[in-house]
Enzyme design. Structure first.
Site, PDB file in Angstrom:
ATOM      1  N   ASP A  17     -12.509 198.841 -32.396  1.00 11.17           N
ATOM      2  CA  ASP A  17     -11.964 198.246 -31.327  1.00 11.17           C
ATOM      3  C   ASP A  17     -12.711 197.304 -30.710  1.00 11.17           C
ATOM      4  O   ASP A  17     -14.067 197.671 -30.693  1.00 11.17           O
ATOM      5  CB  ASP A  17     -11.394 199.404 -30.317  1.00 11.17           C
ATOM      6  CG  ASP A  17     -10.750 198.807 -29.100  1.00 11.17           C
ATOM      7  OD1 ASP A  17      -9.854 197.972 -29.191  1.00 11.17           O
ATOM      8  OD2 ASP A  17     -11.060 199.225 -27.955  1.00 11.17           O
ATOM      9  N   LEU A  18     -12.371 196.414 -30.012  1.00 10.53           N
ATOM     10  CA  LEU A  18     -13.316 195.519 -29.413  1.00 10.53           C
ATOM     11  C   LEU A  18     -13.454 195.811 -27.777  1.00 10.53           C
ATOM     12  O   LEU A  18     -14.502 196.063 -27.597  1.00 10.53           O
ATOM     13  CB  LEU A  18     -12.922 194.079 -29.503  1.00 10.53           C
ATOM     14  CG  LEU A  18     -12.751 193.675 -31.197  1.00 10.53           C
ATOM     15  CD1 LEU A  18     -12.262 192.265 -31.398  1.00 10.53           C
ATOM     16  CD2 LEU A  18     -14.185 193.783 -31.782  1.00 10.53           C
ATOM     17  N   ASP A  19     -12.203 195.386 -27.153  1.00 14.08           N
ATOM     18  CA  ASP A  19     -12.392 195.583 -25.598  1.00 14.08           C
ATOM     19  C   ASP A  19     -12.671 197.014 -25.213  1.00 14.08           C
ATOM     20  O   ASP A  19     -12.174 197.777 -25.474  1.00 14.08           O
ATOM     21  CB  ASP A  19     -10.911 195.065 -24.989  1.00 14.08           C
ATOM     22  CG  ASP A  19     -10.572 193.707 -25.443  1.00 14.08           C
ATOM     23  OD1 ASP A  19     -11.576 192.656 -25.777  1.00 14.08           O
ATOM     24  OD2 ASP A  19      -9.268 193.264 -25.235  1.00 14.08           O
ATOM     25  N   ASP A 188     -12.215 203.018 -27.616  1.00 12.48           N
ATOM     26  CA  ASP A 188     -12.366 203.820 -26.045  1.00 12.48           C
ATOM     27  C   ASP A 188     -10.975 204.506 -25.829  1.00 12.48           C
ATOM     28  O   ASP A 188     -10.955 205.268 -24.777  1.00 12.48           O
ATOM     29  CB  ASP A 188     -12.618 202.766 -25.063  1.00 12.48           C
ATOM     30  CG  ASP A 188     -11.346 201.644 -24.839  1.00 12.48           C
ATOM     31  OD1 ASP A 188     -11.020 201.856 -23.755  1.00 12.48           O
ATOM     32  OD2 ASP A 188     -11.253 200.956 -25.910  1.00 12.48           O
TER      33      ASP A 188
END
Length: 235
Positions: A17-19, A188
């Protein structure tokens, strides 16, 4: 801290995941929303609608078109057009101002600098695993310093339904010609990342550092408190 809730099978792909996984997204989004709002507030009649106008239009947009929930870019653009149309702007002005407001948002949205220690971590992991990104967000990765770190980047809306739906995980496995069990996804969010990976038959790592409440009650295969715990997997 690294906690194993289940035994890990061999994997060849690490999916990120990025954000809020590889960088803190909260100040970025706050600045992007402010940039968009500043543009809109300068337009005749917008600010007079009050602080709840944007959210009301956003909710109306997804009621009119539920598929927008899987594509945050389209959802935002649709909401901008709806909000401006309701104020009586002409069709040409709606398009002009909607595009300009979105560009103000997007410019600030991609004003990201990933820390050197995270970049080094990814470089080290890439020596042993194929790295991909799977995100529900609309960040334009080519505009900041993660642009060359992944073999594949899949985004909700553009490439399929948002996590926790399995589409993006399915596409990653197909593109890389690997079994989904060979993908270890790191994110997250229990609700999107862990639930999505678990549902898709991938393995999952929960980066538990947000202090958020989640609806999903399933377990990640692995729980970590810091992204650098992934060095555990470097042979």
């Amino acid at each position: 801290m690294i906690r194993f809730n289940r035994a890990i099978k061999p994997f060849s792909v690490m999916s990120f995941d990025l954000d809020d996984t590889l960088y803190s997204n909260h100040p970025i989004i706050k600045a992007a929303v402010k940039a968009q709002q500043n543009y809109l507030n300068a337009l005749l009649g917008y600010q007079e609608q009050g602080p709840k106008y944007w959210q009301l239009c956003r909710e109306l947009a997804v009621i009119q078109n539920p598929d927008l929930a899987d594509d945050v870019t389209k959802w935002r653009k649709h909401t901008l057009r709806l909000a401006l149309s309701k104020l009586g702007f002409t069709a040409d002005d709606v398009e002009r101002h909607a595009n300009a407001a979105y560009n103000a948002f997007a410019d600030a949205r991609s004003n990201i600098v990933v820390s050197d220690d995270v970049l080094n971590l990814l470089d080290n992991l890439a020596k042993h695993f194929t790295l991909v990104a799977i995100t529900n967000g609309n960040v334009e990765i080519e505009r900041f310093n993660l642009h060359d770190k992944f073999e594949l980047v899949l985004q909700a809306g553009m490439h399929g339904k948002a996590k926790p739906h399995s589409t993006l995980f399915d596409k990653a496995a197909t593109h890389l010609n690997v079994a989904k069990s060979e993908i270890l996804h790191i994110g997250d969010s229990l609700d999107t990342d862990v639930q999505g990976a678990n549902n898709a038959g991938c393995q999952s790592v929960w980066l538990n550092d947000q202090g958020a409440n989640y609806a999903y009650k399933g377990l990640a295969d692995i729980e970590i408190a810091n992204i650098h715990a992934l060095t555990h997997f470097i042979k």
